[in-house]
Scaffold this motif. Structure first.
Motif, PDB file in Angstrom:
ATOM      1  N   GLY A  48      14.889  19.958  -0.790  1.00 44.32           N
ATOM      2  CA  GLY A  48      15.410  20.062   0.564  1.00 44.32           C
ATOM      3  C   GLY A  48      14.509  19.411   1.597  1.00 44.32           C
ATOM      4  N   ARG A  49      13.278  19.070   1.188  1.00 44.87           N
ATOM      5  CA  ARG A  49      12.365  18.374   2.091  1.00 44.87           C
ATOM      6  C   ARG A  49      12.377  16.890   1.780  1.00 44.87           C
ATOM      7  NH1 ARG A  49       6.959  21.057   0.549  1.00 44.87           N
ATOM      8  NH2 ARG A  49       6.140  19.294   1.718  1.00 44.87           N
ATOM      9  N   HIS A  50      12.226  16.085   2.827  1.00 47.98           N
ATOM     10  CA  HIS A  50      12.154  14.642   2.592  1.00 47.98           C
ATOM     11  C   HIS A  50      10.748  14.283   2.132  1.00 47.98           C
ATOM     12  CE1 HIS A  50      13.347  10.464   2.971  1.00 47.98           C
ATOM     13  NE2 HIS A  50      12.172  10.223   3.491  1.00 47.98           N
ATOM     14  N   ARG A  51      10.656  13.420   1.134  1.00 47.52           N
ATOM     15  CA  ARG A  51       9.356  12.920   0.657  1.00 47.52           C
ATOM     16  C   ARG A  51       9.278  11.431   0.981  1.00 47.52           C
ATOM     17  NH1 ARG A  51       6.996  17.728  -1.704  1.00 47.52           N
ATOM     18  NH2 ARG A  51       8.790  19.004  -2.228  1.00 47.52           N
ATOM     19  N   TRP A  52       8.113  11.015   1.476  1.00 47.33           N
ATOM     20  CA  TRP A  52       7.930   9.613   1.849  1.00 47.33           C
ATOM     21  C   TRP A  52       7.136   8.854   0.789  1.00 47.33           C
ATOM     22  CZ3 TRP A  52       8.189  13.444   5.512  1.00 47.33           C
ATOM     23  CH2 TRP A  52       9.080  13.248   6.566  1.00 47.33           C
ATOM     24  N   VAL A  53       7.407   7.565   0.708  1.00 43.29           N
ATOM     25  CA  VAL A  53       6.675   6.679  -0.193  1.00 43.29           C
ATOM     26  C   VAL A  53       5.904   5.665   0.652  1.00 43.29           C
ATOM     27  CG1 VAL A  53       6.883   4.884  -1.944  1.00 43.29           C
ATOM     28  CG2 VAL A  53       8.276   6.955  -2.113  1.00 43.29           C
ATOM     29  N   VAL A  54       4.596   5.642   0.473  1.00 40.21           N
ATOM     30  CA  VAL A  54       3.732   4.748   1.251  1.00 40.21           C
ATOM     31  C   VAL A  54       3.255   3.607   0.358  1.00 40.21           C
ATOM     32  CG1 VAL A  54       1.612   4.579   2.603  1.00 40.21           C
ATOM     33  CG2 VAL A  54       3.000   6.661   2.709  1.00 40.21           C
ATOM     34  N   GLY A  55       3.576   2.389   0.756  1.00 41.41           N
ATOM     35  CA  GLY A  55       3.173   1.202   0.004  1.00 41.41           C
ATOM     36  C   GLY A  55       1.689   0.937   0.184  1.00 41.41           C
ATOM     37  N   ASP A  56       0.959   0.927  -0.914  1.00 43.28           N
ATOM     38  CA  ASP A  56      -0.496   0.906  -0.876  1.00 43.28           C
ATOM     39  C   ASP A  56      -1.083  -0.487  -1.100  1.00 43.28           C
ATOM     40  OD1 ASP A  56      -2.975   2.614  -0.832  1.00 43.28           O
ATOM     41  OD2 ASP A  56      -3.251   1.654  -2.770  1.00 43.28           O
ATOM     42  N   ILE A  57      -2.003  -0.885  -0.201  1.00 42.71           N
ATOM     43  CA  ILE A  57      -2.749  -2.134  -0.352  1.00 42.71           C
ATOM     44  C   ILE A  57      -4.231  -1.787  -0.442  1.00 42.71           C
ATOM     45  CG2 ILE A  57      -3.368  -4.338   0.707  1.00 42.71           C
ATOM     46  CD1 ILE A  57      -0.734  -4.215   2.254  1.00 42.71           C
ATOM     47  N   GLY A  58      -4.828  -2.048  -1.584  1.00 40.34           N
ATOM     48  CA  GLY A  58      -6.255  -1.790  -1.762  1.00 40.34           C
ATOM     49  C   GLY A  58      -7.102  -2.896  -1.153  1.00 40.34           C
ATOM     50  N   CYS A  82       3.104  -7.533   0.492  1.00 42.10           N
ATOM     51  CA  CYS A  82       3.868  -6.765   1.486  1.00 42.10           C
ATOM     52  C   CYS A  82       5.367  -7.015   1.365  1.00 42.10           C
ATOM     53  CB  CYS A  82       3.388  -7.108   2.894  1.00 42.10           C
ATOM     54  SG  CYS A  82       1.721  -6.513   3.252  1.00 42.10           S
ATOM     55  N   ARG A  83       5.753  -8.232   1.039  1.00 43.26           N
ATOM     56  CA  ARG A  83       7.177  -8.509   0.827  1.00 43.26           C
ATOM     57  C   ARG A  83       7.732  -7.621  -0.280  1.00 43.26           C
ATOM     58  NH1 ARG A  83       6.209 -14.944   0.756  1.00 43.26           N
ATOM     59  NH2 ARG A  83       6.548 -15.418   2.982  1.00 43.26           N
ATOM     60  N   ASP A  91       8.338   3.417   2.956  1.00 39.92           N
ATOM     61  CA  ASP A  91       8.513   4.018   4.280  1.00 39.92           C
ATOM     62  C   ASP A  91       7.399   3.612   5.235  1.00 39.92           C
ATOM     63  OD1 ASP A  91      10.875   5.659   3.721  1.00 39.92           O
ATOM     64  OD2 ASP A  91       9.549   6.798   2.402  1.00 39.92           O
ATOM     65  N   ALA A  92       6.272   3.187   4.695  1.00 35.02           N
ATOM     66  CA  ALA A  92       5.138   2.721   5.494  1.00 35.02           C
ATOM     67  C   ALA A  92       4.277   1.846   4.598  1.00 35.02           C
ATOM     68  CB  ALA A  92       4.319   3.890   6.033  1.00 35.02           C
ATOM     69  N   ILE A  93       3.416   1.051   5.224  1.00 38.05           N
ATOM     70  CA  ILE A  93       2.441   0.253   4.476  1.00 38.05           C
ATOM     71  C   ILE A  93       1.057   0.705   4.904  1.00 38.05           C
ATOM     72  CG2 ILE A  93       1.451  -2.045   4.186  1.00 38.05           C
ATOM     73  CD1 ILE A  93       4.259  -3.175   4.315  1.00 38.05           C
ATOM     74  N   LEU A  94       0.215   1.020   3.923  1.00 39.78           N
ATOM     75  CA  LEU A  94      -1.147   1.476   4.186  1.00 39.78           C
ATOM     76  C   LEU A  94      -2.146   0.536   3.535  1.00 39.78           C
ATOM     77  CD1 LEU A  94      -3.338   3.618   4.975  1.00 39.78           C
ATOM     78  CD2 LEU A  94      -2.877   4.698   2.764  1.00 39.78           C
ATOM     79  N   THR A  95      -3.005  -0.068   4.346  1.00 45.82           N
ATOM     80  CA  THR A  95      -4.134  -0.818   3.802  1.00 45.82           C
ATOM     81  C   THR A  95      -5.338   0.110   3.859  1.00 45.82           C
ATOM     82  OG1 THR A  95      -5.603  -2.723   4.090  1.00 45.82           O
ATOM     83  CG2 THR A  95      -4.439  -1.978   6.060  1.00 45.82           C
ATOM     84  N   GLU A  96      -5.919   0.409   2.694  1.00 45.40           N
ATOM     85  CA  GLU A  96      -6.901   1.495   2.605  1.00 45.40           C
ATOM     86  C   GLU A  96      -8.171   1.092   1.863  1.00 45.40           C
ATOM     87  OE1 GLU A  96      -7.300   3.521  -0.547  1.00 45.40           O
ATOM     88  OE2 GLU A  96      -5.303   3.513  -1.465  1.00 45.40           O
ATOM     89  N   ARG A 116       8.510  -8.850   9.735  1.00 44.87           N
ATOM     90  CA  ARG A 116       9.345  -9.685  10.590  1.00 44.87           C
ATOM     91  C   ARG A 116      10.384 -10.436   9.760  1.00 44.87           C
ATOM     92  NH1 ARG A 116       5.408 -11.676  13.187  1.00 44.87           N
ATOM     93  NH2 ARG A 116       5.152 -13.635  12.059  1.00 44.87           N
ATOM     94  N   GLU A 117       9.980 -10.961   8.623  1.00 43.33           N
ATOM     95  CA  GLU A 117      10.911 -11.673   7.735  1.00 43.33           C
ATOM     96  C   GLU A 117      12.052 -10.769   7.281  1.00 43.33           C
ATOM     97  OE1 GLU A 117       7.692 -14.709   5.569  1.00 43.33           O
ATOM     98  OE2 GLU A 117       8.524 -13.004   4.487  1.00 43.33           O
ATOM     99  N   ALA A 118      11.714  -9.511   7.001  1.00 41.64           N
ATOM    100  CA  ALA A 118      12.709  -8.564   6.475  1.00 41.64           C
ATOM    101  C   ALA A 118      13.465  -7.843   7.586  1.00 41.64           C
ATOM    102  CB  ALA A 118      12.021  -7.543   5.581  1.00 41.64           C
ATOM    103  N   GLN A 119      13.119  -8.168   8.840  1.00 45.90           N
ATOM    104  CA  GLN A 119      13.704  -7.490  10.004  1.00 45.90           C
ATOM    105  C   GLN A 119      13.567  -5.974   9.861  1.00 45.90           C
ATOM    106  OE1 GLN A 119      17.694  -9.363   9.975  1.00 45.90           O
ATOM    107  NE2 GLN A 119      17.026 -10.531  11.772  1.00 45.90           N
ATOM    108  N   SER A 120      12.353  -5.568   9.493  1.00 45.15           N
ATOM    109  CA  SER A 120      12.040  -4.166   9.249  1.00 45.15           C
ATOM    110  C   SER A 120      11.133  -3.641  10.357  1.00 45.15           C
ATOM    111  CB  SER A 120      11.332  -4.027   7.898  1.00 45.15           C
ATOM    112  OG  SER A 120      10.728  -2.765   7.745  1.00 45.15           O
ATOM    113  N   ASP A 121      11.153  -2.323  10.553  1.00 39.88           N
ATOM    114  CA  ASP A 121      10.236  -1.704  11.513  1.00 39.88           C
ATOM    115  C   ASP A 121       9.287  -0.729  10.807  1.00 39.88           C
ATOM    116  OD1 ASP A 121      12.017   0.271  10.851  1.00 39.88           O
ATOM    117  OD2 ASP A 121      12.529   0.836  12.920  1.00 39.88           O
ATOM    118  N   VAL A 122       9.058  -0.965   9.520  1.00 39.40           N
ATOM    119  CA  VAL A 122       8.175  -0.094   8.741  1.00 39.40           C
ATOM    120  C   VAL A 122       6.790  -0.031   9.403  1.00 39.40           C
ATOM    121  CG1 VAL A 122       7.545  -1.988   7.185  1.00 39.40           C
ATOM    122  CG2 VAL A 122       7.252   0.362   6.432  1.00 39.40           C
ATOM    123  N   PRO A 123       6.234   1.176   9.611  1.00 42.49           N
ATOM    124  CA  PRO A 123       4.920   1.273  10.254  1.00 42.49           C
ATOM    125  C   PRO A 123       3.789   0.821   9.345  1.00 42.49           C
ATOM    126  CG  PRO A 123       5.700   3.455   9.627  1.00 42.49           C
ATOM    127  CD  PRO A 123       6.824   2.500   9.341  1.00 42.49           C
TER     128      PRO A 123
END
Length: 228
Positions: A48-58, A82-83, A91-96, A116-123
Motif C-alpha cells: 500500500g506504500r509507494h516504493r521509489w527506485v533511485v538510479g545509481d551512479i558510482g 543516465c539515458r 524516479d531519481a538519479i543519484l551520483t554518490e 532533456r533528451e527524454a523530456q523528463s523531470d527526474v530529480p
C-alpha cells in the motif's frame, strides 16, 4: 526491511568502468535493466506504500582532477549511463560516493543532458564522501564541494560511505546550517575496521538508529539510509 526506496545495482555502470570488462557497448542496456530489476523487487514488496527506485551512479575508477580521464569523455560516457537509467524508469538519479568535484559536475551535467533528451523531470541528487582527513579524496572540504553542487542547481546534497555517522556529524551539522535545500546521509555502520583479515563494521542496528534519529531531530535530514 521497510525502506521507501532502493538503489539500482549500477554503481559501476558507466561505459568507462564497464570498458574494463569489455562491456562498454552494453552500458545503456545494463543500466536500463538495473532499473527494471529494482522496480520488480520494490513492487514485489508492495503493502500500500509507494516504493521509489533511485538510479545509481558510482564514482567510477577514473577521476578527471587526477588526469585519469578527460572531462568531455567522462561526461559523454555518463550521458549513456543516465539515458539507460531514465529509459528504465528511475524516479531519481543519484551520483554518490563522490571524491572529485569535477566528476560531480560531469555526472550532473550528463544527467541533465539525458533528462532533456527524454523530456523528463527526474530529480538529480548528489552525495559526497568525506574521508577521515576531513576532505574529499582529491582535496576540497565540504564547503568547497557544496559550492560546486549549489552552482549545479540540484535539490539534494548528502554524505555517504568511507566513515560512520560519528565521523560525519561535523560535516552534516555544517550542511544543515549552510545548505538551503534537502539533505541526506548514508553512513557505514561505523568506521570500518580490519578484524582477522576481514572488514568489520562496529555499529549494531540500535546504535546506528540512535545516530539517525539525532541527524533527523537535530540537523533536519530529509533522507536517511545505510552504505557499505
Amino acid at each position: 526491511a521497510g525502506s521507501d526506496m532502493v538503489l539500482t545495482n549500477s554503481f559501476g555502470g558507466s561505459p568507462v568502468t564497464l570498458g574494463e570488462f569489455e562491456l562498454e557497448d552494453r552500458a545503456f542496456e545494463i543500466n536500463k535493466l538495473s532499473v527494471e530489476l529494482a522496480r520488480e523487487a520494490a513492487e514485489s514488496f508492495a503493502d500500500g506504500r509507494h516504493r521509489w527506485v533511485v538510479g545509481d551512479i558510482g564514482p567510477g575508477t577514473k577521476l578527471p582532477s587526477l588526469g585519469n580521464i578527460a572531462y568531455d569523455a567522462l561526461e559523454e560516457a555518463l550521458v549513456v549511463q543516465c539515458r539507460g537509467l531514465i529509459a528504465g524508469g528511475a524516479d531519481a538519479i543519484l551520483t554518490e560516493t563522490n571524491q572529485d568535484t569535477l566528476y560531480i559536475k560531469a555526472a550532473v551535467n550528463a544527467a541533465k543532458i539525458a533528462r532533456r533528451e527524454a523530456q523528463s523531470d527526474v530529480p538529480i541528487f548528489v552525495q559526497v564522501t568525506v574521508e577521515t582527513t576531513g576532505t574529499l579524496l582529491v582535496g576540497p572540504d565540504i564547503a568547497a564541494a557544496t559550492t560546486v553542487v549549489q552552482a549545479l542547481d540540484v535539490p539534494l546534497i548528502g554524505l555517504n560511505c568511507a566513515t560512520g555517522p560519528q565521523e560525519m556529524a561535523e560535516h552534516i551539522r555544517w550542511l544543515s546550517r549552510n545548505w538551503p535545500g534537502l539533505l541526506s546521509v548514508q553512513p557505514n555502520a561505523g568506521l570500518p575496521e580490519l578484524v582477522d583479515g576481514k572488514t568489520h563494521y562496529p555499529l549494531g542496528a540500535a546504535e546506528l538508529a540512535t545516530w539517525m534519529e539525532r541527524f533527523i531531530v537535530e540537523d533536519g535530514l530529509n533522507l536517511i539510509g545505510g552504505c557499505c
